[in-house]
Motif scaffolding. Structure first.
Motif: not given
Length: 390
Positions: A153, A215, A231, A233, A236
């Protein structure tokens, strides 16, 4: 005394310079190169280096350079690395290794042909939480791994992609999956190995000045039935990252967190305090690293050059990381469930294939040459969070 050259004087080059300066008795930075010579000169002046400044790295190919740090945008990594390998230098390449699997294979071939080493920056391995987590998993105390989770993130403002080379498939090679999650994807492969299948989605939800994703979410299947998820990204807030492994016996992670459960007679969990104490004792007894991050990896590379030992992160590791990333891009762009390994005939093996087949979310219509502020953030500090969660 090893002679070192820094190619590319952007923000990340400072991490290389400070790393080399920690070992002034073993190496000296003799040259800094950038297509904007004023950036190279500023780097030299900032750190008080006694280094030559050049605009074209090819001027250095005929000089005696033992080790080169490649800190340029990804699309020229392969060209620079191969030329220096052929000239007799060892090479340390910033992530990602290159912009295509084909280029990775060409770099590794050049290294083998010339008897030189290649290492790819994966500085997250050189932290206590990551190094210790690797040892805990290898001990088998957590049991068979059933599920792995990567949360990479990050947060970047809209203007981040205004820089001329960012936000394009051609020059940056991709978005956060390639350029931010690469470190945790490397660690995942280091600890868990390569999955057999990848199913992924990606989108661009906040940066309409970039062709690439901001993302992506990938689901992984391993040959033994275990599952994983990644994930990646830059949307975030808080910039928190974690790598979590759910074992048959216990859950362990970096930043360090430990939970173990046993079953009641009705199947519901209760804490396995005995196992938790055993794993925690094992973790606490593991040695602390002397050097961290880029400095730790630079120490590892210098030692390999000096002694002939293997580096912890080599060109094969760098290629494996890019292969999983390209599988994510292929799945997210085509909707297919992708089988690994990717073959040389695969469209996502070459840069040309990626440019043709990867989803273009937006087109860059304008750009700037450089930012006035080149300071960067490296996410939440794993070391600090490991103590708070210990």
């Amino acid at each position: 005394m090893l002679k070192v050259a820094i190619i590319g004087a952007g923000a990340i080059s400072s991490a290389h310079v400070t790393g080399y300066l920690q070992f002034a008795d073993r190496c000296k930075i003799v040259a800094v190169c950038d297509i904007y010579p004023e950036k190279a000169q500023k780097l030299v002046e900032t750190y008080g280096l006694d280094s030559k400044v050049v605009k074209d790295y090819k001027e250095l190919l005929f000089e005696e350079i033992d080790l080169v740090s490649v800190c340029t945008p990804p699309y020229v990594h392969a060209e620079i690395a191969i030329n220096f390998l052929n000239a007799g230098s060892h090479v340390l390449i910033e992530k990602p290794m290159a912009s295509s699997l084909k280029e990775c294979d060409e770099i590794n071939e050049a290294a083998q042909n010339n008897g030189k080493l290649v290492s790819v920056i994966a500085q997250n391995r050189f932290t206590n939480p990551m190094m210790k987590l690797k040892s805990v998993l290898a001990s088998g105390l957590a049991g068979k791994i059933l599920h792995a989770q990567v949360d990479s993130y990050w947060w970047r403002g809209h203007c981040y992609y205004d820089l001329w080379w960012r936000g394009t498939w051609e020059k940056e090679g991709g978005g956060p999956t390639l350029n931010h999650a690469v470190h945790h994807i490397d660690a995942l492969l280091w600890m868990q190995g390569r999955p057999s299948q990848v199913q992924a989605f990606m989108s661009n939800v906040a940066h309409d000045n970039a062709e690439i994703e901001d993302i992506s979410i990938a689901m992984l299947r391993y040959a033994d039935g275990a599952l994983g998820q990644v994930t990646s990204s830059v949307i975030h807030h808080g910039e928190e990252q974690q790598l979590v492994f759910q074992g048959l016996n216990a859950r362990v992670s970096a930043p360090w967190k430990l939970t173990a459960s046993v079953s009641k007679q009705n199947g519901f969990p209760e804490p396995d305090t005995e196992l938790e104490a055993k794993i925690q004792h094992y973790y606490d007894q593991l040695p602390e690293l002397q050097y961290y991050g880029h400095t730790g990896q630079i120490d590892n590379v210098l030692t390999a050059v000096e002694t002939g030992e293997n580096v912890l992160v080599n060109g094969v590791n760098g290629r494996d990381t890019l292969e999983l990333i390209m599988a994510i891009y292929k799945s997210a762009s085509t909707g297919q469930c992708v089988e690994l390994p990717l073959q040389p005939s695969d469209p996502f093996y070459t840069r040309e294939g990626v440019l043709k087949n990867a989803t273009h979310f937006y087109e860059k219509s304008s750009h700037i040459e450089n930012f006035n502020d080149s300071s960067i953030t490296l996410g939440r500090n794993l070391e600090e969070r490991s103590h708070s969660n210990g």
